[in-house]
Design a protein around this motif. Sequence first.
Motif, PDB file in Angstrom:
ATOM      1  N   GLY A  36       0.781  -1.226   0.000  1.00 40.02           N
ATOM      2  CA  GLY A  36       0.000   0.000   0.000  1.00 40.02           C
ATOM      3  C   GLY A  36       0.814   1.278   0.000  1.00 40.02           C
ATOM      4  O   GLY A  36       0.424   2.257  -0.618  1.00 40.02           O
ATOM      5  N   TRP A  37       1.972   1.268   0.696  1.00 39.19           N
ATOM      6  CA  TRP A  37       2.629   2.561   0.908  1.00 39.19           C
ATOM      7  C   TRP A  37       4.112   2.627   0.596  1.00 39.19           C
ATOM      8  O   TRP A  37       4.670   3.716   0.558  1.00 39.19           O
ATOM      9  CB  TRP A  37       2.403   3.006   2.354  1.00 39.19           C
ATOM     10  N   ASP A  56       4.850   4.682  -2.531  1.00 42.28           N
ATOM     11  CA  ASP A  56       4.595   6.098  -2.288  1.00 42.28           C
ATOM     12  C   ASP A  56       5.670   6.712  -1.401  1.00 42.28           C
ATOM     13  O   ASP A  56       6.052   7.865  -1.587  1.00 42.28           O
ATOM     14  CB  ASP A  56       3.222   6.282  -1.637  1.00 42.28           C
ATOM     15  N   SER A  84       1.299  14.764  -4.037  1.00 38.65           N
ATOM     16  CA  SER A  84       0.032  14.299  -3.474  1.00 38.65           C
ATOM     17  C   SER A  84      -1.150  14.841  -4.252  1.00 38.65           C
ATOM     18  O   SER A  84      -2.106  14.106  -4.538  1.00 38.65           O
ATOM     19  CB  SER A  84      -0.089  14.740  -2.018  1.00 38.65           C
ATOM     20  N   GLU A 118      -3.021  11.862  -5.935  1.00 39.37           N
ATOM     21  CA  GLU A 118      -4.093  11.445  -5.035  1.00 39.37           C
ATOM     22  C   GLU A 118      -5.378  12.259  -5.186  1.00 39.37           C
ATOM     23  O   GLU A 118      -6.394  11.889  -4.608  1.00 39.37           O
ATOM     24  CB  GLU A 118      -3.613  11.502  -3.580  1.00 39.37           C
ATOM     25  N   ASN A 168      -4.840   4.972  -9.801  1.00 41.09           N
ATOM     26  CA  ASN A 168      -4.642   5.847  -8.647  1.00 41.09           C
ATOM     27  C   ASN A 168      -5.885   5.809  -7.761  1.00 41.09           C
ATOM     28  O   ASN A 168      -7.006   5.795  -8.251  1.00 41.09           O
ATOM     29  CB  ASN A 168      -4.351   7.272  -9.100  1.00 41.09           C
ATOM     30  N   ASP A 171      -5.947   7.997  -1.786  1.00 43.91           N
ATOM     31  CA  ASP A 171      -5.909   7.567  -0.398  1.00 43.91           C
ATOM     32  C   ASP A 171      -5.115   8.555   0.451  1.00 43.91           C
ATOM     33  O   ASP A 171      -4.012   8.956   0.076  1.00 43.91           O
ATOM     34  CB  ASP A 171      -5.260   6.178  -0.360  1.00 43.91           C
ATOM     35  N   ASP A 212      -1.641   7.435   1.441  1.00 43.43           N
ATOM     36  CA  ASP A 212      -0.614   7.653   0.424  1.00 43.43           C
ATOM     37  C   ASP A 212      -0.015   9.049   0.545  1.00 43.43           C
ATOM     38  O   ASP A 212       1.184   9.234   0.365  1.00 43.43           O
ATOM     39  CB  ASP A 212      -1.186   7.454  -0.978  1.00 43.43           C
ATOM     40  N   ALA A 265       2.397   8.957   3.236  1.00 47.26           N
ATOM     41  CA  ALA A 265       3.618   8.265   2.796  1.00 47.26           C
ATOM     42  C   ALA A 265       4.505   9.190   1.962  1.00 47.26           C
ATOM     43  O   ALA A 265       5.730   9.142   2.087  1.00 47.26           O
ATOM     44  CB  ALA A 265       3.265   7.010   2.011  1.00 47.26           C
ATOM     45  N   TYR A 266       3.909  10.025   1.112  1.00 41.52           N
ATOM     46  CA  TYR A 266       4.706  10.991   0.342  1.00 41.52           C
ATOM     47  C   TYR A 266       5.453  11.938   1.274  1.00 41.52           C
ATOM     48  O   TYR A 266       6.639  12.196   1.101  1.00 41.52           O
ATOM     49  CB  TYR A 266       3.820  11.812  -0.593  1.00 41.52           C
TER      50      TYR A 266
END
Length: 145
Positions: free
Chosen positions: A49-50, A53, A93, A97, A107, A110, A113, A116-117
């Motif tokens: 998931g991350w 990112d 982002s 996102e 994409n 989320d 995410d 995470a960035y």
Amino acid sequence: MWCYSNVNRRLLRSLSRELFDGLFIFYWFCWFFIRFTRTNHSPIPFLNGWLTDFVFVPIIIHFSSIVGSYVFNNGRAHGYPLYQIWIISFFTSLLFEWIMPQYTTYNTGDIADVAAYFAGGLFYFCFHQSFYIKKKSSTYTGQEQ
């Protein structure tokens, strides 16, 4: 005899030597590994998931820092202040996102995410950038070859 191709060859060799340090290679390895596991329909639960990112912003920042150091700083180390890394994380982002989920199914939009960035940008600022600047400055003073 000097020619333009020699300049390009030396510039590319210097850029690749500076660009491909251990952490940058690790970022790419993580990104390709997660993409590989997704393609083979066996994603790793937490990392899937991350992790991509998390490493995406450091990849962008490190690449631009290396190119910027050669274009604007005559090869001397170039680092970004934290607010500029936050701006890069924000626009990444925003693009991946908020805007891209409206046009692609890949994409997701989320909020994790986005975190995470920003976490990847903070990791780059705290660890990788200082490592790169230390390594580059020791090369200029002749301590490391």
